[in-house]
Design a protein around this motif. Structure first.
Motif, short mmCIF file in Angstrom:
data_model
loop_
_atom_site.label_atom_id
_atom_site.label_comp_id
_atom_site.label_asym_id
_atom_site.label_seq_id
_atom_site.Cartn_x
_atom_site.Cartn_y
_atom_site.Cartn_z
N LEU A 288 -4.97 13.34 -2.35
CA LEU A 288 -4.19 12.89 -1.20
C LEU A 288 -4.57 11.47 -0.80
CD1 LEU A 288 -2.15 13.43 1.05
CD2 LEU A 288 -4.02 14.45 2.39
N ASN A 289 -5.88 11.20 -0.78
CA ASN A 289 -6.35 9.86 -0.43
C ASN A 289 -5.88 8.83 -1.46
OD1 ASN A 289 -7.67 10.71 1.89
ND2 ASN A 289 -9.61 11.07 0.83
N GLU A 290 -5.87 9.23 -2.75
CA GLU A 290 -5.40 8.32 -3.80
C GLU A 290 -3.91 8.04 -3.64
OE1 GLU A 290 -6.43 10.31 -7.38
OE2 GLU A 290 -8.55 9.68 -7.34
N THR A 291 -3.14 9.08 -3.30
CA THR A 291 -1.71 8.92 -3.09
C THR A 291 -1.43 8.00 -1.90
OG1 THR A 291 -1.26 11.11 -4.00
CG2 THR A 291 0.47 10.12 -2.63
N ILE A 292 -2.15 8.22 -0.82
CA ILE A 292 -1.99 7.39 0.37
C ILE A 292 -2.33 5.93 0.06
CG2 ILE A 292 -2.88 6.92 2.69
CD1 ILE A 292 -3.23 9.96 3.02
N ALA A 293 -3.41 5.74 -0.70
CA ALA A 293 -3.83 4.37 -1.06
C ALA A 293 -2.78 3.71 -1.95
CB ALA A 293 -5.19 4.41 -1.77
N ALA A 294 -2.23 4.47 -2.92
CA ALA A 294 -1.22 3.91 -3.82
C ALA A 294 0.06 3.57 -3.05
CB ALA A 294 -0.90 4.91 -4.94
N ASP A 295 0.45 4.45 -2.12
CA ASP A 295 1.64 4.19 -1.31
C ASP A 295 1.45 2.96 -0.43
OD1 ASP A 295 2.83 6.36 -2.43
OD2 ASP A 295 2.64 7.67 -0.69
N ALA A 296 0.25 2.85 0.14
CA ALA A 296 -0.04 1.70 1.00
C ALA A 296 0.00 0.40 0.19
CB ALA A 296 -1.40 1.87 1.66
N ARG A 297 -0.53 0.47 -1.03
CA ARG A 297 -0.52 -0.70 -1.91
C ARG A 297 0.91 -1.08 -2.27
NH1 ARG A 297 -2.83 -1.05 -8.05
NH2 ARG A 297 -2.62 -3.29 -8.32
N PHE A 298 1.72 -0.07 -2.57
CA PHE A 298 3.11 -0.32 -2.91
C PHE A 298 3.86 -0.98 -1.76
CE2 PHE A 298 7.41 1.38 -2.26
CZ PHE A 298 8.06 0.76 -3.30
N LEU A 299 3.71 -0.44 -0.55
CA LEU A 299 4.39 -1.00 0.61
C LEU A 299 3.91 -2.42 0.90
CD1 LEU A 299 4.43 2.14 2.93
CD2 LEU A 299 6.37 1.10 1.76
N LYS A 300 2.63 -2.66 0.67
CA LYS A 300 2.09 -4.00 0.88
C LYS A 300 2.72 -4.99 -0.11
CE LYS A 300 -2.28 -6.56 1.15
NZ LYS A 300 -3.76 -6.46 0.99
N LEU A 301 2.86 -4.55 -1.37
CA LEU A 301 3.48 -5.41 -2.38
C LEU A 301 4.94 -5.69 -2.05
CD1 LEU A 301 2.01 -3.92 -5.68
CD2 LEU A 301 1.74 -6.27 -4.90
N ILE A 302 5.66 -4.65 -1.65
CA ILE A 302 7.07 -4.82 -1.30
C ILE A 302 7.20 -5.78 -0.12
CG2 ILE A 302 9.04 -3.65 -0.26
CD1 ILE A 302 8.97 -3.17 -3.17
N ALA A 303 6.37 -5.57 0.91
CA ALA A 303 6.43 -6.43 2.10
C ALA A 303 6.14 -7.88 1.72
CB ALA A 303 5.45 -5.94 3.15
N HIS A 304 5.14 -8.08 0.86
CA HIS A 304 4.77 -9.43 0.43
C HIS A 304 5.90 -10.09 -0.35
CE1 HIS A 304 3.00 -12.37 -2.41
NE2 HIS A 304 2.26 -12.70 -1.38
N ASP A 305 6.49 -9.31 -1.28
CA ASP A 305 7.55 -9.88 -2.12
C ASP A 305 8.86 -10.08 -1.37
OD1 ASP A 305 5.81 -10.02 -4.17
OD2 ASP A 305 6.94 -8.79 -5.56
N LEU A 306 9.06 -9.32 -0.31
CA LEU A 306 10.26 -9.51 0.51
C LEU A 306 10.17 -10.80 1.32
CD1 LEU A 306 11.17 -5.96 1.87
CD2 LEU A 306 12.61 -7.43 0.46
N ARG A 307 8.97 -11.15 1.72
CA ARG A 307 8.80 -12.36 2.53
C ARG A 307 9.22 -13.62 1.76
NH1 ARG A 307 6.02 -12.34 7.18
NH2 ARG A 307 5.52 -14.55 6.88
#
Length: 302
Positions: free
Chosen positions: A71-90
């Motif tokens: 669960l912690n790995e999934t949460i970390a991967a999801d957080a990383r994904f959202l961070k990448l999307i947010a960065h690339d959207l900017r």
């Protein structure tokens, strides 16, 4: 075993409480027999059963810990994904806003050719942002495939034509020609939105890594169970090392396009996941400066 432990085991109340934790086990029956005055379960058997319960308890603890870790790995991967999307959207939004602000403040200072180039850049940035948002939707679909996976009969030719048309502007800006050779009677059984996402990402990647004046072609051949589909370009191609990183879920890999287009590489991961859900396979054939061929399969509608 010390005296205190032995005394505890010989106490009917203690044994009864312990037995009640093991619903339906022989310990419950043994305790009931003792209360009813029947022959009690031997202490050695009780100890054996308690030992077995301790082992089961240890196994449950391990399962809980393993589940917590995943669960912690999934949460970390999801957080990383959202961070990448947010960065690339900017980046595309900042580019688009910057160009529009520039034109607003000094529109008359630019000639027609310069204005057209600025608008083209802004449009490209907006399209990249749209593609990222599409991938965000795709990611949300993957979180709950039980509700979103809906295979239907799809005319592959019509879907591909629509997707190619949606990229006309991007291809025109780079003077890239796009075509296909899909038969009008070729059908697949697949989730419509997922297949759109697959083609959208593969076409977008082909445009990204094909230089001006290049071409992109989509072909499909039907088999007994699966339709074999190919999206090929005559772009920059890729090395063996790059190919090996494309579909790895533990790392996001992407290189700049021929016009310095940016991205996360997440689109190909979605393609693989969606194709896997349909029971298909995807792989790439490519060499530096010789273009790329992305080949995958989808269930044939029979």
């Amino acid at each position: 075993m010390n005296t205190k432990q032995r005394h505890s085991l010989n106490n009917p109340d203690t044994v009864n409480k312990t037995a009640n934790r093991i619903n339906g086990s022989s310990i419950v029956q043994g305790t009931s027999d003792r209360i009813e005055g029947k022959a009690a379960v031997p202490e050695s058997q009780l100890l054996l059963q308690l030992h077995e319960m301790e082992e089961i308890n240890d196994q449950l603890k391990e399962l809980i810990e393993e589940g917590r870790k995943k669960l912690n790995e999934t949460i970390a991967a999801d957080a990383r994904f959202l961070k990448l999307i947010a960065h690339d959207l900017r980046n595309p939004f900042s580019t688009t806003i910057g160009i529009l602000d520039l034109l607003k403040e000094s529109f008359n200072d630019w000639d027609k050719t310069e204005v057209e180039q600025l608008i083209g850049t802004a449009l490209n940035s907006a399209l990249r942002a749209l593609n990222l948002l599409d991938n965000l939707v795709a990611w949300s679909m993957l979180q709950n495939t039980e509700r979103t996976f809906n295979p239907v009969k799809i005319n592959l030719r019509e879907l591909v034509i629509n997707e190619l048309e949606s990229f006309n502007t991007s291809a025109t800006l780079k003077q890239i020609s796009m075509d296909h050779s899909i038969a009008p009677t070729l059908f697949v059984t697949a989730d419509f939105e997922m297949v759109k996402t697959i083609f959208r990402n593969l076409i977008s990647n082909a445009i990204k890594y094909t230089p001006e004046g290049g071409n992109i072609f989509i072909a499909a051949t039907e088999g007994k169970r699966f339709v074999k589909i190919e999206v090929r370009d005559n772009g920059v191609g890729m090395s063996q090392t790059t190919k090996e990183k494309l579909f790895k879920i533990d790392e996001f890999h992407s290189i700049a396009g021929t016009n310095n287009e940016t991205g996360t590489g997440l689109g190909l991961l979605f393609c693989k996941d969606f194709i896997d859900l349909h029971g298909g396979k995807i792989h790439v054939e490519s060499e530096p400066d010789k273009g790329s061929k992305f080949k995958f399969t989808l269930p044939h509608y029979i």
